[in-house]
Design an enzyme around this catalytic site. Sequence first.
Site, PDB file in Angstrom:
ATOM      1  N   CYS A   1       0.664  -1.031   0.066  1.00  0.00           N
ATOM      2  CA  CYS A   1      -0.392   0.011   0.210  1.00  0.00           C
ATOM      3  C   CYS A   1       0.780   1.071   0.007  1.00  0.00           C
ATOM      4  O   CYS A   1       1.852   1.162  -0.774  1.00  0.00           O
ATOM      5  CB  CYS A   1      -0.888  -0.230   1.353  1.00  0.00           C
ATOM      6  SG  CYS A   1      -2.318   1.144   0.711  1.00  0.00           S
TER       7      CYS A   1
ATOM      8  N   HIS B   1      -3.921  -5.059   0.572  1.00  0.00           N
ATOM      9  CA  HIS B   1      -3.391  -5.648   1.719  1.00  0.00           C
ATOM     10  C   HIS B   1      -2.944  -7.196   1.710  1.00  0.00           C
ATOM     11  O   HIS B   1      -4.339  -8.021   2.565  1.00  0.00           O
ATOM     12  CB  HIS B   1      -3.903  -5.024   2.832  1.00  0.00           C
ATOM     13  CG  HIS B   1      -3.225  -3.320   3.172  1.00  0.00           C
ATOM     14  ND1 HIS B   1      -2.381  -2.993   4.073  1.00  0.00           N
ATOM     15  CD2 HIS B   1      -4.159  -2.272   2.250  1.00  0.00           C
ATOM     16  CE1 HIS B   1      -2.420  -1.618   4.214  1.00  0.00           C
ATOM     17  NE2 HIS B   1      -3.388  -1.342   3.062  1.00  0.00           N
TER      18      HIS B   1
ATOM     19  N   GLU C   1      -1.505  -9.117   4.651  1.00  0.00           N
ATOM     20  CA  GLU C   1      -1.246  -9.278   5.965  1.00  0.00           C
ATOM     21  C   GLU C   1      -2.486  -8.713   6.931  1.00  0.00           C
ATOM     22  O   GLU C   1      -2.639  -9.746   8.034  1.00  0.00           O
ATOM     23  CB  GLU C   1      -0.524  -8.456   6.530  1.00  0.00           C
ATOM     24  CG  GLU C   1      -0.898  -6.807   6.769  1.00  0.00           C
ATOM     25  CD  GLU C   1      -1.067  -5.972   5.907  1.00  0.00           C
ATOM     26  OE1 GLU C   1      -0.484  -6.454   4.326  1.00  0.00           O
ATOM     27  OE2 GLU C   1      -1.722  -4.863   5.729  1.00  0.00           O
TER      28      GLU C   1
END
Length: 325
Positions: free
Chosen positions: A142, A252, A254
């Site tokens: 990001c 993202h 994660e």
Amino acid sequence: MLRPNSRLSKTMAVFSLALFCTIVCELSAAPVQRITTDKRNDWPIIGVLAQEVYKPQPKQNSYIAASYVKFLEAAGARVVPVMINQTEEEYIQLFKSINGILFPGGGVNLVSSGYAKAASIFYKLAIEAASQGDYFPVWGTCLGFEQLLLLTCGENLLSQTNTTGVSLPLTFTKDAMESRLFKDFPPDLMKALESENITENSHTWSISVETFMKDEALNKFYKILSTNTDGNTEFVSTMEAYNYPVYGTQWHPEKNAFEWTRPYYPHTPSAIKNIFYMANFIVNEAKKNSHSFASKEEEQKHLIYNYNPVFTGATSAFEQIYFFE
Ligand SMILES: *[C@@H]1O[C@H](CO)[C@@H](O)[C@H](O)[C@H]1NC(C)=O
Ligand SMILES: *[C@@H]1O[C@H](CO)[C@@H](O)[C@H](O)[C@H]1NC(C)=O
Ligand SMILES: *[C@@H]1O[C@H](CO)[C@@H](O)[C@H](O)[C@H]1NC(C)=O
């Protein structure tokens, strides 16, 4: 007088001998002999870059969202926080000690922040190292992805998109299947990535495919692996450098397993599976690097284990955050 049960006492004797041995052996075991194969470093340590806190509090001037740490740990890496506002010498020393770096998402300035300054130094060192055969992976997520674009082309070419809080399926380019990043992903996961809404986007800025293709510095350096659209602008969502271990996702990976504060964070089986393939890729890249700390004590001093994350899920988008002074 009770006669001790002889079988029980024998068991107890064996047990206490085992316990004794465990204690003695553990005490005398340091330093640990590290077993690695030919060129692979199975003890990778990855730096995660901190950034300024939006509204600093006492002892809370910079932070790392814990999900980035868990993400890398889950795939077999240890993490060292890379603090902002250090000297170039300190960053050079740290570069020589760790095996890769991750620039997380967030909201700081891509030119003037401590995050941007540290990222610029590590990026430069990684590119220089590559020319000497020293493989140092750099990953941007990001904001980290946007930072990589700026570091590669030297200017901010981002434009605004309507992409805050939306999970999307990736549109793969023809290069994706042969890419280092995706080539070992199982076919069912690739299918899920392009058909299910499992890549979470939380950004207001993007690089449009059109702008990217017009900029020679960018299109010569990075291969586009996937794109997405907000309905108006087609933007780059995954990229890898042609000749360097430099990678970025505008989305993202994660969050899927470790963040729960927003309804649009995907937790489906394929969303969870993807996080581990992504992390596994990054960690395996770091295993190609052989940097190490000067001593075990130096290593221990730097590890994230010296800090405790705090629960912030009630007030922030992150469930847990590591804060630094
Ligand atoms: C970093 O340095 C800037 C500029 O000197 C300062 O304003 C900021 O408080 C520092 N932040 C941290 C976390 O050290
Ligand atoms: C932004 O996208 C959302 C769907 O993700 C949509 O509901 C909204 O109307 C869009 N806003 C604008 C300004 O296009
Ligand atoms: C995936 O997201 C897109 C864009 O927001 C939306 O149009 C579509 O309905 C979503 N699909 C599913 C299965 O949720």
